[in-house]
Enzyme design. Structure first.
Site, PDB file in Angstrom:
ATOM      1  CG  ASN A  20      19.894   8.580  45.379  1.00 50.17           C
ATOM      2  OD1 ASN A  20      19.298   7.592  44.943  1.00 50.17           O
ATOM      3  ND2 ASN A  20      19.380   9.792  45.304  1.00 50.17           N
ATOM      4  CD  GLN A  61      25.155   8.347  46.747  1.00 41.14           C
ATOM      5  OE1 GLN A  61      25.954   8.331  47.678  1.00 41.14           O
ATOM      6  NE2 GLN A  61      24.756   9.475  46.165  1.00 41.14           N
ATOM      7  CB  CYS A  90      13.379  13.466  41.232  1.00 39.09           C
ATOM      8  SG  CYS A  90      14.549  13.972  39.973  1.00 39.09           S
ATOM      9  CB  THR A  95      24.498  11.126  34.285  1.00 46.71           C
ATOM     10  OG1 THR A  95      23.975  11.545  35.548  1.00 46.71           O
ATOM     11  CG2 THR A  95      23.407  11.254  33.234  1.00 46.71           C
ATOM     12  CG  HIS A 154      30.366  14.018  41.842  1.00 49.36           C
ATOM     13  ND1 HIS A 154      29.427  14.627  42.644  1.00 49.36           N
ATOM     14  CD2 HIS A 154      29.687  13.265  40.961  1.00 49.36           C
ATOM     15  CE1 HIS A 154      28.220  14.264  42.257  1.00 49.36           C
ATOM     16  NE2 HIS A 154      28.349  13.448  41.244  1.00 49.36           N
TER      17      HIS A 154
END
Length: 768
Positions: A151, A179, A323, A72, A201
């Protein structure tokens, strides 16, 4: 057996080699990398070694890599940094319709601050056409951002072709490769991009670390200011252990990408082929060829992920993307124009390095069984699923032929195949909604009721125009009939408690209007061919016991067979015209009193997800409050000069207060710190345990709570869909404290939570 983790696109475990590499930098090599002594020199050397490892993985120069806190931040620095650095020559950006929020929200922020943003569509596979991007390019275009791989559905974008077009116009190209890295080869020379995002991560490094590739010559404007760390783009003392971890994770990718790819592809094929064999109506979303080797997005005809996931407690999956739009369809699937029969939501299955073929095979069986069970409970299947007699994986670990499970016809004598007793039945799993959370969205309801003919007569004192809790019909100058109806799906699994709560909720509308109930009728929807009738008997007994407590008879009702469970009541009451209390009487200077804590929606969601147990103090108090009649609060309220009253149910505190204020043509301050909450509500809200109905309320309330200073999770609590909540009372300031004391003296923990501030159109100003 151990649960199966198939959500590697959400996050990955830390690779043991990565963990081993980072540990010494917590306790042995802990120096500040900017220090000149040996401790600092060791730390600096470790950072630069990691920088080389990242650069080697993507084929860049080490000085083109800077470390961030994750994907992000990398996306923000890339997009904002490029946009502001190039603003002198243009303010136009292009992104794709399927970007992660870490890109889409950055673009939306820039749009609010004077930039123009164009969104390029995707085809039915989720892929961008590079020529569509070229058609959007303007002289003022400075940046194009298109993710490398999606993703949710795994579609790989034609980034190289996009970059070639962009560079003909001297436009900077960014790609979010969070990704794709670690699953397919990623080389910046092949891609031709100027900026590339890496998230630790997602590739078996810890959370909280990432990197951004910045091509030599590309200038970014930093948005965090301080010292000149990371080439003066990202100030702050470097997180050495996590940087070392990311470097090691990238080294593993460089050395093993071919093996990783093959292993991921194998497990994906087992999952895809197995599910297609067992579930012919399944649809695989995404591109059939340009797709990540580990990602499988599937939709099931007429059955949404929300109905399937509760039946998969031993498999960790994601329901589509993080989302979703107000329709319940993910933004990615919406952009792909998924056919309506498949648009209820998708399940994302993402395997990883540690996924075995045995786990993939078992997951196929469990997912297929869950889908069949969900379809059966919805009434879209006419058979009962029985377990296959032969495992998918033999003793040697080889995948056997995957066969369709055995079915047999459902008969009346076999209605208990899914559950064998009342105590074992989770009645909450027969419907998607929980309690008042199953109400229609307030925006949808407003649309339906708008401009409908009302056919009112002079005897009607209260109807739909003020959004009151019940209708009021005048019989004569001394008598009125007050009537309401309410029914919903179970929010807890105990049938008796559910019936009692449903009755208390329906009766509450009568009490909130200042009336006394005189009788009730039951409303029942029940799957008689799927569940024991003793469950329904217990539901009705719970409601009857609560009606008895209210001092009224239940005189009959109406029942229908349905695929799910719904229960409620029509309640009729009476009052004199002078006793009627409506939404529309709140006056400037009034204080607002709430008689029950908030949080029933969040806590019952946590209970549904098995994050708390039925005997947890928080849920015990929550259920007790939902079963408590508002009768006693209403009786005390009658002894005080109340101006307006409503009860807090499906639209939450925010929605019902807004209706009161709107009907009264006023605005109000709401004091969050004064609102009583059940134990654990804030913790679960911070964890994101937010019912879908609460999220809908939150979205709908934005227009009248737009200037709130509260944190998002606190707004969610105010908007939380309540079942059998408390009364919200508007009363003159001088009379508020005596009413609160009377309520507390009678065991009702009421609190003053706000003030009506003046004339207005229903705005709520939230303060602490």
């Amino acid at each position: 057996m151990d649960p199966i983790y198939l959500d590697y696109n959400a996050t990955t475990p830390v690779d043991p080699a990565v963990l081993s590499a980072m540990m010494p930098y917590f306790s042995m090599y802990y120096g500040n990398p900017s220090s000149s002594h040996s401790f600092g020199v060791s730390a600096r050397a470790a950072i630069e070694n990691a920088r080389e490892q990242v650069a080697r993985m993507i084929g860049s120069n080490p000085d083109e890599v800077i470390f961030t806190s994750g994907g992000t931040e990398s996306n923000n620095l890339a997009i904002q940094g490029a946009a502001y650095a190039c603003r002198n020559r243009g303010n136009h950006l292009i992104i794709s319709a399927v970007e992660h929020p870490a890109v889409a929200e950055v673009a939306a922020y820039l749009q609010q601050n004077g930039f123009d943003v164009s969104v390029v569509p995707v085809d039915s596979t989720g892929r961008v056409n590079p020529f569509d991007i070229e058609s959007l390019i303007r002289p003022s275009t400075t940046l194009i951002s298109v993710m490398h791989a999606n993703n949710e559905v795994g579609t790989i974008q034609p980034v190289r072709e996009i970059a070639e077009i962009a560079h003909r116009y001297q436009i900077i190209v960014h790609t979010d490769a969070a990704q794709s890295i670690g699953k397919i080869p990623v080389d910046i020379t092949e891609l031709g991009v100027d900026l590339l995002t890496i998230a630790g991560h997602k590739l078996y490094a810890p959370k909280g670390i990432g990197a951004l590739y910045i091509k030599r010559g590309v200038v970014l404007e930093k948005f965090v200011h301080g010292a000149d760390h990371e080439y003066n783009l990202r100030p702050g003392t470097e997180n050495v252990p996590l940087i070392v971890a990311l470097g090691k994770a990238c080294e593993l990718v460089t050395e093993n990408i071919s093996g990783y790819f093959s292993s991921l592809k194998e497990t994906r094929e087992i999952l895809a082929n197995g599910l297609l064999e067992l579930l012919p109506d399944l649809r695989i979303n995404g591109h059939p060829d340009f797709c990540l080797p580990n990602t499988l997005s599937v939709s099931f005809k007429g059955t949404g992920a929300k109905a399937i996931m509760p039946h998969l407690p031993e498999v960790a999956l994601s329901a589509g993307a993080a989302c979703h739009s107000a329709t319940g369809v993910s933004g990615t699937l919406d952009a792909m124009n998924l056919p309506p029969e498949y648009s209820f939501g998708a399940i994302r299955i993402s395997s990883g390095r540690y996924t075995t073929t045995e786990e993939a095979g078992r997951a196929v069986e469990m997912i297929a069984a869950a889908v069949e069970k969900a379809q059966y409970l919805k009434g879209s299947a006419s058979h009962t699923l029985l377990s296959p007699t032969k495992p998918l994986i033999d003793a040697a670990g080889s995948v056997t032929e995957i066969r369709r499970p055995v079915f047999k016809d459902t008969a009346k004598t076999e209605t208990n195949k899914l559950q064998t007793s009342i105590t074992e039945t989770r009645i909450t799993q027969f419907d998607a909604g929980l309690g008042c959370g199953c109400k229609m969205k307030p925006g949808d309801l407003e649309y339906i009721l708008k401009n409908l003919p009302t056919n009112l007569t002079g005897n009607v004192l209260v109807a739909t125009e003020t959004r009151d809790d019940a209708a009021v019909w005048k019989i004569n100058d001394n008598e009125t009939i007050v009537q309401t109806v309410d029914f919903f799906t179970p929010m807890i699994d105990d049938p008796w408690q559910f019936g009692a709560i449903a009755a208390a909720n329906a009766l509450s509308d009568i009490y909130a209007m200042g009336a006394k109930p005189i009788f009730a009728l039951n409303l029942v929807a029940f799957p008689t061919d799927r569940l024991p009738l003793d469950i329904l008997k217990e539901i009705i007994r719970g409601a009857s016991d609560k009606a008895l407590e209210a001092g009224i008879p239940v005189l009959g009702g109406h029942s229908v067979e349905d695929t799910g469970i719904k229960f409620g009541m029509v309640v009729t009451g009476k009052a004199s015209p002078r006793e009627i209390i409506t939404n529309a009487g709140a006056r400037t200077g009034d204080l607002l009193i709430l008689t029950k804590p908030l949080g029933t929606g969040i806590l019952t969601k946590a209970l549904y997800k098995e994050m708390i147990t039925p005997d947890d103090e928080a849920i015990v108090r929550c259920i007790r409050a939902m079963m408590t009649l508002n009768r006693y609060a209403a009786m005390i309220m009658h002894d005080h000069p109340v101006n307006a009253c409503t009860d807090i149910t499906g639209f939450g505190l925010s929605g019902h207060l807004h209706e009161m204020l709107q009907a009264s043509a006023t605005n109000a301050d709401l004091w969050y710190g004064k609102i009583p909450l059940f134990p654990g509500v804030e913790k679960f809200a911070r964890m994101g345990v937010i019912p879908g109905s609460t999220s809908s309320n939150q979205s709908y309330s934005a227009s009248w709570m737009e200037d709130t200073v509260l944190k998002p999770y606190q707004v969610a609590i105010i908007c939380d869909s309540q079942t059998s909540g408390g009364l919200l009372i508007s009363i003159p300031e001088s009379d508020a404290e005596p009413l609160v004391q009377d309520l507390k003296n009678n065991g009702i923990n009421a609190e003053i939570i706000g003030r009506v501030t003046g004339k207005g159109d229903g705005k709520i100003n939230c303060k602490y």
